[in-house]
Design an enzyme around this catalytic site. Structure first.
Site, PDB file in Angstrom:
ATOM      1  N   HIS A  68       0.836  -1.196   0.000  1.00  0.00           N
ATOM      2  CA  HIS A  68       0.000   0.000   0.000  1.00  0.00           C
ATOM      3  C   HIS A  68       0.870   1.245   0.000  1.00  0.00           C
ATOM      4  CE1 HIS A  68      -3.743  -2.272   1.726  1.00  0.00           C
ATOM      5  NE2 HIS A  68      -3.307  -2.766   0.580  1.00  0.00           N
ATOM      6  N   GLU A  70       1.226   3.708   2.041  1.00  0.00           N
ATOM      7  CA  GLU A  70       1.930   4.022   3.285  1.00  0.00           C
ATOM      8  C   GLU A  70       3.247   3.246   3.399  1.00  0.00           C
ATOM      9  OE1 GLU A  70      -2.489   3.565   4.528  1.00  0.00           O
ATOM     10  OE2 GLU A  70      -1.211   3.037   2.824  1.00  0.00           O
ATOM     11  N   CYS A 102      -1.524  -1.765   7.492  1.00  0.00           N
ATOM     12  CA  CYS A 102      -0.671  -0.577   7.430  1.00  0.00           C
ATOM     13  C   CYS A 102      -0.558   0.108   8.788  1.00  0.00           C
ATOM     14  CB  CYS A 102      -1.213   0.408   6.396  1.00  0.00           C
ATOM     15  SG  CYS A 102      -1.025  -0.174   4.700  1.00  0.00           S
ATOM     16  N   SER A 186     -19.025  14.400 -36.507  1.00  0.00           N
ATOM     17  CA  SER A 186     -18.779  15.035 -35.205  1.00  0.00           C
ATOM     18  C   SER A 186     -17.299  15.343 -34.983  1.00  0.00           C
ATOM     19  CB  SER A 186     -19.279  14.127 -34.080  1.00  0.00           C
ATOM     20  OG  SER A 186     -18.590  12.889 -34.091  1.00  0.00           O
ATOM     21  N   TRP A 188     -14.129  17.668 -35.614  1.00  0.00           N
ATOM     22  CA  TRP A 188     -14.140  17.527 -34.164  1.00  0.00           C
ATOM     23  C   TRP A 188     -14.912  18.694 -33.586  1.00  0.00           C
ATOM     24  CZ3 TRP A 188     -12.490  13.093 -32.204  1.00  0.00           C
ATOM     25  CH2 TRP A 188     -11.564  12.341 -32.917  1.00  0.00           C
ATOM     26  N   ASP A 218     -18.527   4.904 -36.460  1.00  0.00           N
ATOM     27  CA  ASP A 218     -17.204   5.532 -36.363  1.00  0.00           C
ATOM     28  C   ASP A 218     -16.029   4.561 -36.377  1.00  0.00           C
ATOM     29  OD1 ASP A 218     -18.631   7.896 -36.078  1.00  0.00           O
ATOM     30  OD2 ASP A 218     -18.561   7.854 -33.888  1.00  0.00           O
TER      31      ASP A 218
END
Length: 386
Positions: A68, A70, A102, A186, A188, A218
């Protein structure tokens, strides 16, 4: 300024931070974001160890099964951790999973004070980590940059509580509310910087969802294209009628990312063979009159530990997902352009009958991205609490 408030667990007094933004927690947040899209089923977390106003150790959680945040921060700090302060975006765990607790590593390192952004919603922790640290004589403060820390773990929290992924709907529209011209063109609407931000987000999510209409119109790749190294998320296609070609770019093996086809459960196996032969994972869900059972589809994706998804489908799929109350956050780029005529709106199909029933965005954020305006917010459904 500091203020004391009782803990919701055990009545333990905890110090809640109400000071101005702190640069050390900001650094921890920055580190945590490096792990976005890579830590499921765990949340992204960042941590820094501070001694005499200087960062002496830092870390983030890179993936499930790895140490993790820590632990990485404490390792880098070494002996400088004794008597130092730890800033961590999420409450330290106090149970043993794939890794050890931890809290014990923090105690053993001799940390004097821990600043926590948000309490862990996991019932195995949920305040117990803070109590364990306090019982060991460590001063604890909670709530530093809580809104940002809570937003960071929103996908983890939703998946933990419901089994469903957290879904962000991304779209670009003109000032007159159009997402495409009448022809369907679409590219851009949004500017180059806005499109770059989308690729940054693709690099952070677990997967991207589109419908068959978008694939057929697309032929998108749905890959992450950044100048800095990134990775491609899982590509998910909702196609109840199997109208997409198994040779479409979204299913291409040229990407290291997996492709998932979500389709109707009543298809005979022979119809699915071309997709399976192409190496596409197939998920089968119930089909209703209006289309696929979207809630069942999202639950199936949640079972695959896909916590954080980007919806890039067209207006029909977006409307269906919104009506099913599956969209958690909106991200809309508004471009200073006008299309006029019979263009395509942000959503299609039946909407609300009266304005008072309109979907509202809460915790709204707006910013300018070059010439575009980015509007973001959490979708509020009327019968759900804030």
């Amino acid at each position: 300024m500091l203020s004391n408030s009782p803990s919701p667990i055990g009545g333990v007094q905890r110090t809640v931070m109400t000071s101005k933004p702190d640069r050390f927690m900001q650094k921890a947040l920055e580190l945590a974001r490096v792990g976005l899209g890579r830590t499921a089923p765990n949340p992204p977390v960042g941590a820094v160890v501070v001694r005499d106003g200087r960062i002496v150790g830092e870390g983030f959680h890179p993936a499930a099964g790895e140490p993790h945040a820590e632990i990485f921060a404490l390792r880098k700090a070494g002996t400088l951790a004794r008597g130092a302060e730890l800033y961590v975006t999420l409450e330290p765990c106090c149970h043993t999973g794939r890794t050890g607790p931890c809290t014990e590593a923090i105690i053993d390192a001799g940390i004097a004070k821990v600043h926590v952004g948000v309490v862990d919603p996991n019932p195995q922790v949920a305040g117990k980590g803070l109590i364990r640290l306090q019982d060991a004589g460590i001063e604890v403060s909670e709530g530093l940059h809580e809104p940002e820390c809570r937003r960071l773990i929103a996908p983890f929290a939703k998946h933990l509580q419901s089994g469903l992924p957290y879904i962000v709907y991304k779209a670009a529209m003109t000032l007159d509310g159009q997402t495409a011209a009448a022809s369907g063109d679409s590219k851009w609407i949004s500017c180059e910087k806005s499109r770059h931000l989308v690729h940054v987000l693709r690099n952070q999510v677990d997967g991207i969802i589109v419908g068959s209409g978008t694939v057929n119109a697309d032929n998108p790749k749905l890959t992450t294209r950044l100048q800095v190294p990134g990775r491609d998320p899982v590509r998910i296609v909702l196609d109840g009628s199997l109208s997409t070609s198994p040779r479409a770019d979204v299913y291409s093996r040229s990407s290291v990312a997996a492709s998932i086809l979500v389709t109707a459960a009543d298809h005979v196996s022979e119809k699915l063979q071309p997709y399976l032969a192409a190496g596409i994972e197939v998920v089968r869900v119930k089909r209703h009159t209006a289309g696929l059972d979207l809630k069942e589809a999202m639950a199936e994706l949640g079972r695959k530990n896909l916590q954080y998804l980007l919806l890039e489908g067209g207006s029909k799929l977006a409307a269906a997902m919104l009506q099913a109350e599956l969209v958690d956050r909106m991200m809309v780029f508004v471009a200073p352009k006008l299309i006029g005529g019979e263009g395509r709106g942000l959503f299609s199909g039946a909407g609300v009958d009266v304005i008072s029933h309109a979907y509202k965005l809460k915790r709204l954020e707006t910013r300018q991205v070059d010439c575009d305006i980015l509007v973001e917010g959490e979708v509020h459904y009327v019968h759900r609490p804030d």
